[in-house]
Motif scaffolding. Structure first.
Motif, PDB file in Angstrom:
ATOM      1  N   SER B 127       0.858  -1.194   0.000  1.00  0.00           N
ATOM      2  CA  SER B 127       0.000   0.000   0.000  1.00  0.00           C
ATOM      3  C   SER B 127       0.889   1.238   0.000  1.00  0.00           C
ATOM      4  CB  SER B 127      -0.943   0.001   1.207  1.00  0.00           C
ATOM      5  OG  SER B 127      -0.240  -0.155   2.426  1.00  0.00           O
ATOM      6  N   LEU B 141      -3.473   6.658  -4.418  1.00  0.00           N
ATOM      7  CA  LEU B 141      -3.326   5.458  -3.596  1.00  0.00           C
ATOM      8  C   LEU B 141      -3.128   4.263  -4.513  1.00  0.00           C
ATOM      9  CD1 LEU B 141      -3.615   3.899  -0.872  1.00  0.00           C
ATOM     10  CD2 LEU B 141      -6.098   3.936  -1.248  1.00  0.00           C
ATOM     11  N   ASN B 232      -3.636  12.677   9.147  1.00  0.00           N
ATOM     12  CA  ASN B 232      -5.007  12.243   8.847  1.00  0.00           C
ATOM     13  C   ASN B 232      -5.008  11.033   7.914  1.00  0.00           C
ATOM     14  OD1 ASN B 232      -6.098  14.239  10.427  1.00  0.00           O
ATOM     15  ND2 ASN B 232      -6.963  15.449   8.759  1.00  0.00           N
ATOM     16  N   LEU B 233      -4.210  11.094   6.877  1.00  0.00           N
ATOM     17  CA  LEU B 233      -4.154   9.967   5.936  1.00  0.00           C
ATOM     18  C   LEU B 233      -3.655   8.705   6.633  1.00  0.00           C
ATOM     19  CD1 LEU B 233      -2.725  11.859   2.841  1.00  0.00           C
ATOM     20  CD2 LEU B 233      -5.031  10.902   3.063  1.00  0.00           C
ATOM     21  N   THR B 234      -2.742   8.872   7.591  1.00  0.00           N
ATOM     22  CA  THR B 234      -2.230   7.719   8.323  1.00  0.00           C
ATOM     23  C   THR B 234      -3.345   7.088   9.153  1.00  0.00           C
ATOM     24  OG1 THR B 234      -0.071   8.770   8.445  1.00  0.00           O
ATOM     25  CG2 THR B 234      -0.476   6.953   9.990  1.00  0.00           C
ATOM     26  N   HIS B 235      -4.137   7.932   9.831  1.00  0.00           N
ATOM     27  CA  HIS B 235      -5.203   7.378  10.663  1.00  0.00           C
ATOM     28  C   HIS B 235      -6.378   6.858   9.840  1.00  0.00           C
ATOM     29  CE1 HIS B 235      -3.313   9.992  13.965  1.00  0.00           C
ATOM     30  NE2 HIS B 235      -2.945   8.740  14.154  1.00  0.00           N
ATOM     31  N   ILE B 236      -6.483   7.280   8.620  1.00  0.00           N
ATOM     32  CA  ILE B 236      -7.553   6.784   7.750  1.00  0.00           C
ATOM     33  C   ILE B 236      -7.110   5.522   7.022  1.00  0.00           C
ATOM     34  CG2 ILE B 236      -8.905   7.318   5.668  1.00  0.00           C
ATOM     35  CD1 ILE B 236      -8.806  10.314   6.683  1.00  0.00           C
ATOM     36  N   LEU B 237      -5.873   5.505   6.527  1.00  0.00           N
ATOM     37  CA  LEU B 237      -5.444   4.418   5.651  1.00  0.00           C
ATOM     38  C   LEU B 237      -4.235   3.639   6.147  1.00  0.00           C
ATOM     39  CD1 LEU B 237      -5.957   6.168   2.244  1.00  0.00           C
ATOM     40  CD2 LEU B 237      -6.998   4.003   2.931  1.00  0.00           C
ATOM     41  N   ASN B 238      -3.422   4.259   6.994  1.00  0.00           N
ATOM     42  CA  ASN B 238      -2.235   3.575   7.511  1.00  0.00           C
ATOM     43  C   ASN B 238      -1.462   2.824   6.418  1.00  0.00           C
ATOM     44  OD1 ASN B 238      -1.773   0.942  10.044  1.00  0.00           O
ATOM     45  ND2 ASN B 238      -0.377   2.537   9.420  1.00  0.00           N
ATOM     46  N   PRO B 239      -1.095   3.539   5.336  1.00  0.00           N
ATOM     47  CA  PRO B 239      -0.376   2.871   4.248  1.00  0.00           C
ATOM     48  C   PRO B 239       1.021   2.460   4.692  1.00  0.00           C
ATOM     49  CG  PRO B 239      -0.361   5.244   3.893  1.00  0.00           C
ATOM     50  CD  PRO B 239      -1.242   4.990   5.103  1.00  0.00           C
ATOM     51  N   GLU B 240       1.599   1.502   4.002  1.00  0.00           N
ATOM     52  CA  GLU B 240       2.948   1.055   4.367  1.00  0.00           C
ATOM     53  C   GLU B 240       3.978   2.149   4.142  1.00  0.00           C
ATOM     54  OE1 GLU B 240       3.818  -2.626   2.431  1.00  0.00           O
ATOM     55  OE2 GLU B 240       2.130  -3.639   3.360  1.00  0.00           O
TER      56      GLU B 240
END
Lengths: 297, 297
Positions: B127, B141, B232-240
């Motif tokens: 991800s 994404l 915010n993006l981390t807490h929504i998607l937590n991408p690698e």
């Protein structure tokens, strides 16, 4: 073909059920969690419940939904505020050691998201964003029928989304986070701070139904921020459908009508007619149903 | 096995290239877009470029990256600010009608995201969230090597993420959006409004390198909001991994060091050590390389 068991581990109750492939709950047990007795105690309780449910039948898999933070990849419950005293509990390994079957863990919002995507109002959509607006605000993203957990299992932690860096502070979350405005707890807190209303969000919604203007102002503010949060999620992910549940949404039209109206002003105009928001369709059984899906291929 | 062609359609230039399976650009052509001549004119130009590149070889597929908004599912460019006068241009159908091969369209940020995920600093991660901080702020994404477009192709439109409802207003985006704080345009605008600096973000970054305090304040504010957006993006998607490119990021350590520092205070503490931010690795060729991947299986 053995049975699939879903476990819904909450701060107050733990529920376990045999769930059939069509999403029907065949048999359900509920007991008190008693987290203060320690993780070992509760895990033994879950093992007994599962044995009792199986009645000697072959178990194919056991899925567990639990409060975050947790690590779904390692199957470890970290240190959830709703399970005080629990710290790095390897629940998956412990249950696996007993039953020697596939055991999976994910957070409660993700489990509900999965249930809604498969059997509820997210059915038939390839991208479903589930939101629960309750004591807290949580979320879960389901893509092609699978929960998207993210690298460390924090995907869907939308309660911590910053919407106003100068806004309210609330528990261990970011200042001005979605949860600090839109959760039931926040609504109750705000009503107390502004108007001395002591009965929490429950009293606020009771007053709202009777046309109380103070309650109206508090709920208006919560809805405004929820609308911003959903608009942000739309511009980030543009999911086919949002399914929204939780106690706050039970206020029905009083919340839903203004919510749908206010999201419009935050969306790209082209997206307004495409907006697809649905209430959650599953009752309190979403937890066990969703959990049971974790081990179905 | 025929060739794959990537087209990078921008407001100023259109570039087309034969891209090999290992991501190498074999042959590239660039011409002026001249969008004011109308879509038909530019599309004919693209067709000639593709014919010229193919030199009689079999074309397997043609991928196009273009400015949004566009509809990747229908293959239609809607009404992008960067292609003035274009409205509902069915570019995929028109190019397909000429070549009778697979033709795919997606937005420029998604195309760059795809290139970074496959050949750049997102390589090896399942991800990848790509962010470009340039004239505007865009994102893309990539999940398991595929662009996630969302229902109407708006996934990744992170420039419109609301971060401060009482904040700056900027073009047609939401008040207090990420782009209204962190983009190069916003930096230039802010520097002019606050300190009369007229040379845009370029002058701001020149001054920053020389230790100018006014420039420092403007860039600090931009970085603060970029940090919130990434949290915010981390807490929504937590991408690698996040891969971050665009002109603003070219300021190097002056931007990267404070950015990484400030994100920390907005993340769940458990996520801080897991933070994985990388600069984009591909040069200006990311557009054609990513576009060429759209038709590779």
């Amino acid at each position: 073909m053995g049975i699939h068991i879903g476990v819904d581990l909450g701060g107050t109750n733990v529920r376990a059920a045999v769930v059939l492939e069509n999403g029907t709950v065949e048999r359900l047990l509920q007991e008190k969690t008693e987290p203060e007795q320690g993780a070992e105690f509760t895990i033994q309780k879950i093992i007994h419940m599962v044995e009792n449910l199986a009645e000697g039948r072959t178990i194919e898999g056991i899925g567990i939904g639990a409060p975050g933070p947790l690590d779904p990849h390692r199957g470890v419950i970290l240190n959830p505020p709703n399970l005080p005293g629990w710290d790095e509990v390897a629940i998956v390994d412990q249950i696996k050691a007993h039953f020697s079957v596939d055991v999976q863990l994910t957070n409660d919002a993700n489990v509900a998201a999965l249930a809604e995507a498969r059997y509820g109002n997210g059915r038939g959509f390839s991208s479903v964003f589930y939101i629960t607006v309750s004591t807290g605000v949580g979320g879960g993203l389901v893509l092609d029928g699978k929960v998207f957990n993210g690298a460390q299992g924090y995907a869907g932690e939308i309660g911590n989304m910053i919407l106003n860096p100068n806004g309210y502070h609330y528990s261990n979350l970011n200042k001005g986070s979605l949860e600090s405005y839109a959760s039931g707890t926040a609504i109750g807190k705000r009503a107390y701070e502004l108007y001395g209303i002591k009965g929490g969000s429950e009293e606020v919604f009771d007053r709202l139904k009777n046309g109380d203007e103070q309650a109206q102002r508090v709920v208006d503010d919560a809805i405004e921020y929820l609308a911003m949060g959903i608009a942000n999620l739309t511009h980030i992910l543009n999911p086919e459908v949002f399914v929204i549940g939780g106690g706050v949404m039970n206020a029905g039209d009083l919340v839903w009508v203004p919510l749908k109206e206010r999201i419009k002003k935050y969306l790209y105009p082209e997206l307004v007619p495409m907006m697809n928001l649905k209430p959650s369709a599953l009752s309190g059984d979403a937890g066990v149903i969703g959990a049971s899906l974790l081990t179905r291929k």
